[in-house]
Structure formats: C-alpha cells, structure tokens
Design an enzyme around this catalytic site. Structure first.
Site, PDB file in Angstrom:
ATOM      1  N   CYS A 114       5.725  37.548  -0.312  1.00 25.75           N
ATOM      2  CA  CYS A 114       7.391  37.781  -0.461  1.00 25.75           C
ATOM      3  C   CYS A 114       7.355  37.360  -2.062  1.00 25.75           C
ATOM      4  O   CYS A 114       8.960  37.521  -2.621  1.00 25.75           O
ATOM      5  CB  CYS A 114       8.079  38.069   0.307  1.00 25.75           C
ATOM      6  SG  CYS A 114       7.833  39.086   2.014  1.00 25.75           S
ATOM      7  N   HIS A 249      15.057  37.577  -2.550  1.00 27.15           N
ATOM      8  CA  HIS A 249      13.854  38.898  -1.514  1.00 27.15           C
ATOM      9  C   HIS A 249      14.704  39.057  -0.779  1.00 27.15           C
ATOM     10  O   HIS A 249      15.966  38.236   0.222  1.00 27.15           O
ATOM     11  CB  HIS A 249      13.617  37.231  -1.499  1.00 27.15           C
ATOM     12  CG  HIS A 249      12.063  38.401  -0.326  1.00 27.15           C
ATOM     13  ND1 HIS A 249      11.690  39.387  -0.693  1.00 27.15           N
ATOM     14  CD2 HIS A 249      11.717  37.880   1.206  1.00 27.15           C
ATOM     15  CE1 HIS A 249      11.465  39.790   0.705  1.00 27.15           C
ATOM     16  NE2 HIS A 249      10.577  38.955   0.997  1.00 27.15           N
ATOM     17  N   ASN A 279      12.796  45.469   3.314  1.00 26.06           N
ATOM     18  CA  ASN A 279      12.209  44.344   2.847  1.00 26.06           C
ATOM     19  C   ASN A 279      10.859  44.976   1.795  1.00 26.06           C
ATOM     20  O   ASN A 279       9.696  45.355   3.262  1.00 26.06           O
ATOM     21  CB  ASN A 279      11.606  43.662   3.728  1.00 26.06           C
ATOM     22  CG  ASN A 279      10.486  41.977   3.377  1.00 26.06           C
ATOM     23  OD1 ASN A 279      10.207  42.047   1.972  1.00 26.06           O
ATOM     24  ND2 ASN A 279      10.653  41.180   4.091  1.00 26.06           N
TER      25      ASN A 279
HETATM   26  N1  COA Z   1      15.080  47.936  17.991  1.00 31.84           N
HETATM   27  C1  COA Z   1      15.724  47.739  19.115  1.00 31.84           C
HETATM   28  N2  COA Z   1      15.404  46.637  19.732  1.00 31.84           N
HETATM   29  C2  COA Z   1      14.690  45.593  19.541  1.00 31.84           C
HETATM   30  C3  COA Z   1      13.842  45.912  18.135  1.00 31.84           C
HETATM   31  C4  COA Z   1      13.919  46.751  17.169  1.00 31.84           C
HETATM   32  N3  COA Z   1      13.729  47.442  16.749  1.00 31.84           N
HETATM   33  N4  COA Z   1      12.917  44.705  18.105  1.00 31.84           N
HETATM   34  C5  COA Z   1      12.907  43.367  18.621  1.00 31.84           C
HETATM   35  N5  COA Z   1      14.288  44.316  19.817  1.00 31.84           N
HETATM   36  C6  COA Z   1      14.303  44.059  21.006  1.00 31.84           C
HETATM   37  C7  COA Z   1      13.917  43.181  21.591  1.00 31.84           C
HETATM   38  O1  COA Z   1      12.707  43.175  22.559  1.00 31.84           O
HETATM   39  C8  COA Z   1      14.552  41.808  22.934  1.00 31.84           C
HETATM   40  O2  COA Z   1      14.573  42.324  23.353  1.00 31.84           O
HETATM   41  P1  COA Z   1      14.692  41.919  24.879  1.00 31.84           P
HETATM   42  O3  COA Z   1      15.210  40.825  24.731  1.00 31.84           O
HETATM   43  O4  COA Z   1      14.793  42.426  26.007  1.00 31.84           O
HETATM   44  O5  COA Z   1      13.036  40.527  24.571  1.00 31.84           O
HETATM   45  C9  COA Z   1      15.598  41.725  21.909  1.00 31.84           C
HETATM   46  O6  COA Z   1      15.741  42.502  20.563  1.00 31.84           O
HETATM   47  C10 COA Z   1      15.167  40.870  20.650  1.00 31.84           C
HETATM   48  O7  COA Z   1      14.114  40.071  20.028  1.00 31.84           O
HETATM   49  P2  COA Z   1      14.351  38.917  18.524  1.00 31.84           P
HETATM   50  O8  COA Z   1      13.100  39.041  17.974  1.00 31.84           O
HETATM   51  O9  COA Z   1      14.471  38.275  19.318  1.00 31.84           O
HETATM   52  O10 COA Z   1      15.821  39.495  18.046  1.00 31.84           O
HETATM   53  P3  COA Z   1      15.525  38.541  16.752  1.00 31.84           P
HETATM   54  O11 COA Z   1      17.900  37.843  16.593  1.00 31.84           O
HETATM   55  O12 COA Z   1      15.360  36.863  16.414  1.00 31.84           O
HETATM   56  O13 COA Z   1      15.849  39.508  15.433  1.00 31.84           O
HETATM   57  C11 COA Z   1      14.112  39.979  13.220  1.00 31.84           C
HETATM   58  C12 COA Z   1      14.648  39.975  15.429  1.00 31.84           C
HETATM   59  C13 COA Z   1      14.128  40.468  13.203  1.00 31.84           C
HETATM   60  C14 COA Z   1      15.043  41.298  13.336  1.00 31.84           C
HETATM   61  C15 COA Z   1      14.639  38.250  13.207  1.00 31.84           C
HETATM   62  O14 COA Z   1      13.753  37.402  14.198  1.00 31.84           O
HETATM   63  C16 COA Z   1      14.162  38.371  11.646  1.00 31.84           C
HETATM   64  O15 COA Z   1      15.883  38.622  11.049  1.00 31.84           O
HETATM   65  N6  COA Z   1      13.632  37.827  10.991  1.00 31.84           N
HETATM   66  C17 COA Z   1      13.552  37.626  10.245  1.00 31.84           C
HETATM   67  C18 COA Z   1      12.646  38.220   9.411  1.00 31.84           C
HETATM   68  C19 COA Z   1      12.119  37.902   8.153  1.00 31.84           C
HETATM   69  O16 COA Z   1      12.979  38.442   7.643  1.00 31.84           O
HETATM   70  N7  COA Z   1      10.903  38.102   8.134  1.00 31.84           N
HETATM   71  C20 COA Z   1      10.542  38.864   6.543  1.00 31.84           C
HETATM   72  C21 COA Z   1      10.693  37.143   5.781  1.00 31.84           C
HETATM   73  S1  COA Z   1       9.461  37.677   4.618  1.00 31.84           S
END
Ligand code: COA
Length: 322
Positions: A114, A249, A279
């Site tokens: 990225c 980004h 993204n």
């Molecule tokens: N749809 C519905 N539910 C989902 C899901 C989806 N697409 N993806 C995950 N979940 C669920 C999980 O299973 C979890 O359920 P549980 O609590 O029953 O176990 C719950 O949602 C929370 O998951 P979690 O991974 O802890 O969510 P989060 O609040 O951390 O959000 C992201 C996840 C990926 C949106 C967040 O961590 C994020 O934005 N990270 C940065 C990622 C990024 O931008 N990377 C690229 C950088 S270059």
C-alpha cells in the site's frame, strides 16, 4: 538552482464492474451495515478477466499523459507500484511501456504494497534531482481481488481494484517551491506477519492469499502515519497549519478520521474516496489525488500531504506543492 519534480498531469482508471456492499452480502456472510460502520466503504470495483493490473495502469497512464499534454515518447522513466503484477516477471512497467509505444526508457516495478506509490514518488524525486530522469510516469495499479480469500469475510470486504498515474516532470528553477518538497519512507519487517500474502514463488510456488490481523494493523497505522507526517513536514520546513489537503492511503475511513484527529486536522481537509473505491493498495493515493484534482478541490499552489501505510510494515509521506 533547485531542480524539483513537479506534478504535470494525473489520471486514473477503474474496472467496469462495481460491486455494492449489498451485492457482496449475497456472496459473503456480511452486511452493508457492518462494512459501512467499520470502514466507511459502500462499494468497490472488481476487475473482470480481461482487466489486468497492466491494462488499468495503461488506461490511467494515457489519461495522465493527456492531462500533462505529453506524448509517451516524452517519458524517460516508468515505475509501476504494485503487489499484484500481471506475472512474477517481467515487470508490469515494461508492459505499460510497450503498450504506450515508448521503447527504451527505464521501466521497473516497486513492491511496497500500500505504500508502493509513495516509495515510487521518492525514487522519482531522487532520480529527477540527480538528473537521471526528466519526465517520469509513476503509477499505482492493483487487482487485489485476485489475491483475496473470498471465504474470509474479515478481509475480502475491504479491498477493490483500480489504478492511478502521475506524470512528474523536472523543473529546473523551482524557485516558487513547487513540486515534491519532502519525502520520508520507513519499513519495519518485524511486523511482516500482521499483513501478508501466504504464498510466493520461492516459498509455496503459488500466488497465495491476503492475510491480515486487522486490529493490530489499525493501531500501528494511526501512530505511524501521524508520526511520519510530522517528520516530513519538519523536513519541508512547514507546519500542520500550512497543509491544504491530506491525500491519504484509502484503507479505512476510521483510520483517516483517527489520524486527522491525532494531528488536529479538519475532516474537510482529508480527501476521502474509500467509500467508493475501498482499499486499492498502491493505487489508492494516485486515484484519490486524480479524483480531487479533476473535481476541482485541489488547485495549483495547494500544499498536499500524501501518506500511506501497508504490509511489511512499510509507511511514508510526501509533501507536494501542486
Ligand atoms: N461482516 C460481518 N461481521 C464481521 C465481518 C464482516 N465482513 N468481519 C468480521 N466480522 C465480525 C467478527 O467475526 C467479529 O465477530 P465476533 O465479535 O462475534 O467474534 C466482529 O465482527 C469484530 O471483528 P474484529 O475483527 O474485532 O472487528 P474490528 O472492529 O477490528 O474491525 C476491521 C475489523 C478490519 C474493519 C478493522 O480492524 C480495521 O479497519 N483494521 C485495519 C485494516 C486495514 O485497513 N488494513 C489495510 C491497511 S493497508
């Protein structure tokens, strides 16, 4: 005399097919509400079989050349930033070069995921200052849909495909402080396992799929991006008050908000396209830049901060007076 790399044109390209959150929810166990709330994404573009990283890059490049009022023969350096090349080798940049009808100029790919476009900007800036290039085409292009695990709802909802391109030209007396003013790039390979692809020619002999520990990536992103923006501003002798636009980004609207808040920047100063493009990895900064230039938000003379963070980890920022 100061020799600087100025932006003389930008362009971008998206695949034909748009997939909304609702459409995605028919194939993946997710909801529009979850995706929107956690990421700000409402839709993304997904490449069809005939749309490749190179073809998106070529379309974006043609638009950037047109905006710069240049021919492909004016270009003496082509860099494609990508983590999803058409083939392991040759470099996708050589396919772009051939399609544009430029024969003989320097052409290679940069792999910093990225942050790849930002890394490529720094390479071009250095080469232009060193008199090794005069007009460079720097492109971010990706087809991440090809390396997503469509069974993994925690990652596949976050990404899209696309390309953005910028023509950077040498200006020999940039006395008015136009062009790239400062660049700072970093990497910390200790975090390799937080965002990576589980395949590759020398390990599994397969392409592999994207894997990510989202929470940890989020935490590192906000800290690293705020820090590198401050560092790059200091290098340019500028302060936060001098910034007109942040072109970040486009990983996640919450990362954009948290970073802007940490620095005390206004939300209106941040160019946001993640809602429409998701993204697009190395393509996201040039895609957002081209969008905000074409819709008239970014004007000549504005001070821009381009920033990105991605797998590796790699991260960096670039200050440009447009
Ligand atoms: N749809 C519905 N539910 C989902 C899901 C989806 N697409 N993806 C995950 N979940 C669920 C999980 O299973 C979890 O359920 P549980 O609590 O029953 O176990 C719950 O949602 C929370 O998951 P979690 O991974 O802890 O969510 P989060 O609040 O951390 O959000 C992201 C996840 C990926 C949106 C967040 O961590 C994020 O934005 N990270 C940065 C990622 C990024 O931008 N990377 C690229 C950088 S270059």
């Amino acid at each position: 005399m100061t020799r600087r790399a100025i932006i003389s044109g930008t362009g971008s390209a998206l695949p034909r097919t748009c997939v909304t959150n609702e459409e995605l929810a028919e194939r993946v166990d997710t909801t529009d509400e979850w995706i929107r709330e956690r990421t700000g994404i409402t839709m993304r573009y997904i490449a069809e079989h005939d749309e490749l990283t190179s073809t998106l890059a070529i379309d974006a490049s043609r638009r950037a050349l047109e905006a710069a009022n240049m021919q492909a023969s004016d270009i003496d350096l082509i860099i494609v930033a990508t983590a999803t090349p058409d083939q392991t080798f040759p470099a996708t940049a050589t396919k772009v070069q051939a399609a544009l009808g430029n024969h003989g100029c320097t052409a290679f790919d940069v792999a910093a995921v990225c942050s790849g476009f930002l890394y490529a900007m720094q390479v071009v800036d250095s080469m232009i200052r060193a008199n090794s290039a005069t007009n460079a085409l720097v492109i971010g292009s990706e087809t991440f849909s090809r390396i997503l695990d469509w069974e993994d709802r925690t990652t596949c909802v976050l990404f899209g495909d696309g390309a953005g391109a910028v023509v950077l030209s040498a200006q020999d007396d940039a006395g008015d402080n136009t062009g790239i003013l400062a660049c700072q790039m970093h990497a910390d390979g200790r975090h390799h396992d937080l965002l990576y692809v589980d395949g590759g020619p020398s390990t599994t002999k397969t392409v592999g799929k994207l894997r990510m520990k989202g929470r940890e990536v989020f935490r590192h992103a906000v800290v690293n991006l705020a820090e590198v923006m401050r560092e790059t501003l200091a290098q340019a002798g500028l302060s936060l008050a001098d910034i007109d636009w942040v072109v970040p980004h486009q990983a996640n609207a919450r990362i954009l908000d948290a970073t802007a808040r940490k620095l005390g920047l206004k939300a209106e100063q941040v160019v946001v396209t993640v809602d429409k493009h998701a993204n697009t990895s190395a393509a996201s900064v040039p895609l957002a830049l081209d969008t905000a230039i074409r819709d008239g938000r970014i004007k000549r003379g504005d001070i821009l901060v381009l920033e990105a963070m991605g797998g590796g980890f790699t991260w960096g920022a670039c200050i440009v007076r447009y």
